[in-house]
Design a protein around this motif. Structure first.
Motif, PDB file in Angstrom:
ATOM      1  N   LEU A 175    -108.749  17.379 -41.170  1.00  0.00           N
ATOM      2  CA  LEU A 175    -108.654  18.460 -42.140  1.00  0.00           C
ATOM      3  C   LEU A 175    -107.219  18.664 -42.590  1.00  0.00           C
ATOM      4  O   LEU A 175    -106.962  18.949 -43.772  1.00  0.00           O
ATOM      5  CB  LEU A 175    -109.195  19.749 -41.521  1.00  0.00           C
ATOM      6  N   ASN A 176    -106.273  18.506 -41.679  1.00  0.00           N
ATOM      7  CA  ASN A 176    -104.889  18.828 -42.015  1.00  0.00           C
ATOM      8  C   ASN A 176    -104.323  17.952 -43.126  1.00  0.00           C
ATOM      9  O   ASN A 176    -103.423  18.377 -43.858  1.00  0.00           O
ATOM     10  CB  ASN A 176    -104.008  18.731 -40.772  1.00  0.00           C
ATOM     11  N   GLU A 177    -104.831  16.739 -43.269  1.00  0.00           N
ATOM     12  CA  GLU A 177    -104.335  15.894 -44.359  1.00  0.00           C
ATOM     13  C   GLU A 177    -104.698  16.481 -45.717  1.00  0.00           C
ATOM     14  O   GLU A 177    -103.938  16.373 -46.678  1.00  0.00           O
ATOM     15  CB  GLU A 177    -104.868  14.475 -44.211  1.00  0.00           C
ATOM     16  N   LEU A 178    -105.847  17.122 -45.793  1.00  0.00           N
ATOM     17  CA  LEU A 178    -106.218  17.806 -47.033  1.00  0.00           C
ATOM     18  C   LEU A 178    -105.380  19.063 -47.245  1.00  0.00           C
ATOM     19  O   LEU A 178    -105.019  19.399 -48.377  1.00  0.00           O
ATOM     20  CB  LEU A 178    -107.700  18.183 -47.003  1.00  0.00           C
ATOM     21  N   LEU A 179    -105.081  19.748 -46.166  1.00  0.00           N
ATOM     22  CA  LEU A 179    -104.289  20.974 -46.281  1.00  0.00           C
ATOM     23  C   LEU A 179    -102.837  20.670 -46.608  1.00  0.00           C
ATOM     24  O   LEU A 179    -102.190  21.408 -47.365  1.00  0.00           O
ATOM     25  CB  LEU A 179    -104.372  21.776 -44.979  1.00  0.00           C
ATOM     26  N   ASP A 180    -102.313  19.568 -46.068  1.00  0.00           N
ATOM     27  CA  ASP A 180    -100.895  19.244 -46.255  1.00  0.00           C
ATOM     28  C   ASP A 180    -100.609  18.588 -47.601  1.00  0.00           C
ATOM     29  O   ASP A 180     -99.536  18.807 -48.186  1.00  0.00           O
ATOM     30  CB  ASP A 180    -100.418  18.319 -45.129  1.00  0.00           C
ATOM     31  N   ASP A 181    -101.528  17.766 -48.089  1.00  0.00           N
ATOM     32  CA  ASP A 181    -101.316  17.053 -49.356  1.00  0.00           C
ATOM     33  C   ASP A 181    -102.668  16.759 -49.976  1.00  0.00           C
ATOM     34  O   ASP A 181    -103.154  15.621 -49.933  1.00  0.00           O
ATOM     35  CB  ASP A 181    -100.523  15.759 -49.118  1.00  0.00           C
ATOM     36  N   TYR A 182    -103.265  17.775 -50.555  1.00  0.00           N
ATOM     37  CA  TYR A 182    -104.615  17.619 -51.096  1.00  0.00           C
ATOM     38  C   TYR A 182    -104.663  16.550 -52.183  1.00  0.00           C
ATOM     39  O   TYR A 182    -105.486  15.633 -52.129  1.00  0.00           O
ATOM     40  CB  TYR A 182    -105.125  18.952 -51.650  1.00  0.00           C
ATOM     41  N   GLU A 183    -103.789  16.655 -53.151  1.00  0.00           N
ATOM     42  CA  GLU A 183    -103.856  15.741 -54.293  1.00  0.00           C
ATOM     43  C   GLU A 183    -103.598  14.300 -53.876  1.00  0.00           C
ATOM     44  O   GLU A 183    -104.308  13.381 -54.300  1.00  0.00           O
ATOM     45  CB  GLU A 183    -102.860  16.171 -55.376  1.00  0.00           C
ATOM     46  N   GLY A 184    -102.596  14.090 -53.033  1.00  0.00           N
ATOM     47  CA  GLY A 184    -102.287  12.738 -52.593  1.00  0.00           C
ATOM     48  C   GLY A 184    -103.388  12.146 -51.741  1.00  0.00           C
ATOM     49  O   GLY A 184    -103.727  10.961 -51.871  1.00  0.00           O
ATOM     50  N   THR A 185    -103.954  12.974 -50.867  1.00  0.00           N
ATOM     51  CA  THR A 185    -105.028  12.497 -49.991  1.00  0.00           C
ATOM     52  C   THR A 185    -106.262  12.126 -50.796  1.00  0.00           C
ATOM     53  O   THR A 185    -106.857  11.063 -50.600  1.00  0.00           O
ATOM     54  CB  THR A 185    -105.376  13.569 -48.945  1.00  0.00           C
TER      55      THR A 185
END
Length: 239
Positions: free
Chosen positions: A64-74
């Motif tokens: 989940l944290n990858e979406l929270l940290d960089d939603y657009e890039g992920t």
């Protein structure tokens, strides 16, 4: 039948040689790749690995944290590799506050991802079926308070004392994949056919339901590729 493999199964080589790992499991006959990390490779490099071996991405285990940290890039990365199933492999849900926050984020992100053509899913371990520190049954909370898709890990459900075949039927409308996995009630994993989990019954149910089966074998004994081959042989024996 097309079978998938969670690349965590061969984690003894993926960090050093992801391309070689994909080539090896594809040569065994696996057609679907479920990633557990990309180890710094670009989307273009990932696509080349998939195309060269005539396999496709079925999903990823990504936090989940990858979406929270960089939603657009992920999201851009996952769309670039053709991934339509963003599966959260686990999260710290040990308290009511943590669970409430997770549910809030899932309910916010799920429709956003859907607009991008990506389904947000959740992969269980055994703990989600047991009371957390505040007495909540995590899986029940996720079922009742979100619309998150499910990837039932049938081994961990078995370890928690659940009947995985019954769970597959109960949640069939939200079930996108299963992890078909063997092992023992002591929590120790094993290649398919080498443990005590009801893997033959799980296989039959998945085939009946048309649910894609993804192998995850965890023990690296003697190594990941050997286990992956044993598992593939078992799947073929059930056809």
């Amino acid at each position: 039948m097309e079978y998938g493999i969670q690349m965590y199964s061969v984690r003894d080589i993926t960090e050093k040689d992801l391309a070689g790992a994909i080539k090896a499991v594809a040569a065994m006959g696996y057609k679907l790749i479920e990633f557990a990390g990309f180890f710094g490779h670009s989307a273009e490099e990932i696509n080349a690995m998939l195309n060269e071996n005539n396999v496709k991405v079925s999903g990823t285990h990504t936090g989940l944290n990858e979406l929270l940290d960089d939603y657009e890039g992920t999201v851009a990365f996952h769309k670039a590799i053709g991934n339509k199933n963003y599966i959260i492999p686990g999260h710290d849900l040990t308290t009511k506050a943590k669970l409430d926050d997770f549910i809030e984020q899932v309910n916010r992100l799920q429709p956003m991802l859907a607009e991008e053509g990506i389904t947000l899913g959740f992969h269980n371990h055994s703990g989600e079926f047991l009371p957390n520190m505040d007495g909540q049954i995590i899986y029940d909370e996720l079922i009742n308070r979100t619309n998150i898709a499910l990837e039932i890990d049938t081994f961990w459900a078995f370890v928690a004392g659940k009947n995985p075949v019954e769970l597959m039927e109960q949640y069939r409308d939200r079930l996108r994949f299963i992890h078909i996995k063997d092992g023992f009630s002591t929590h120790k994993g094993a290649p398919l056919g080498k443990g005590e989990a009801p893997v033959a019954a799980v296989y039959a149910k998945a085939k009946e339901m048309g649910i894609p089966m993804v192998v995850e074998s965890e023990t690296l004994e003697p190594d990941g590729l050997t286990e992956a081959q044993i598992c593939y042989n078992f799947l073929k024996s059930q056809e």
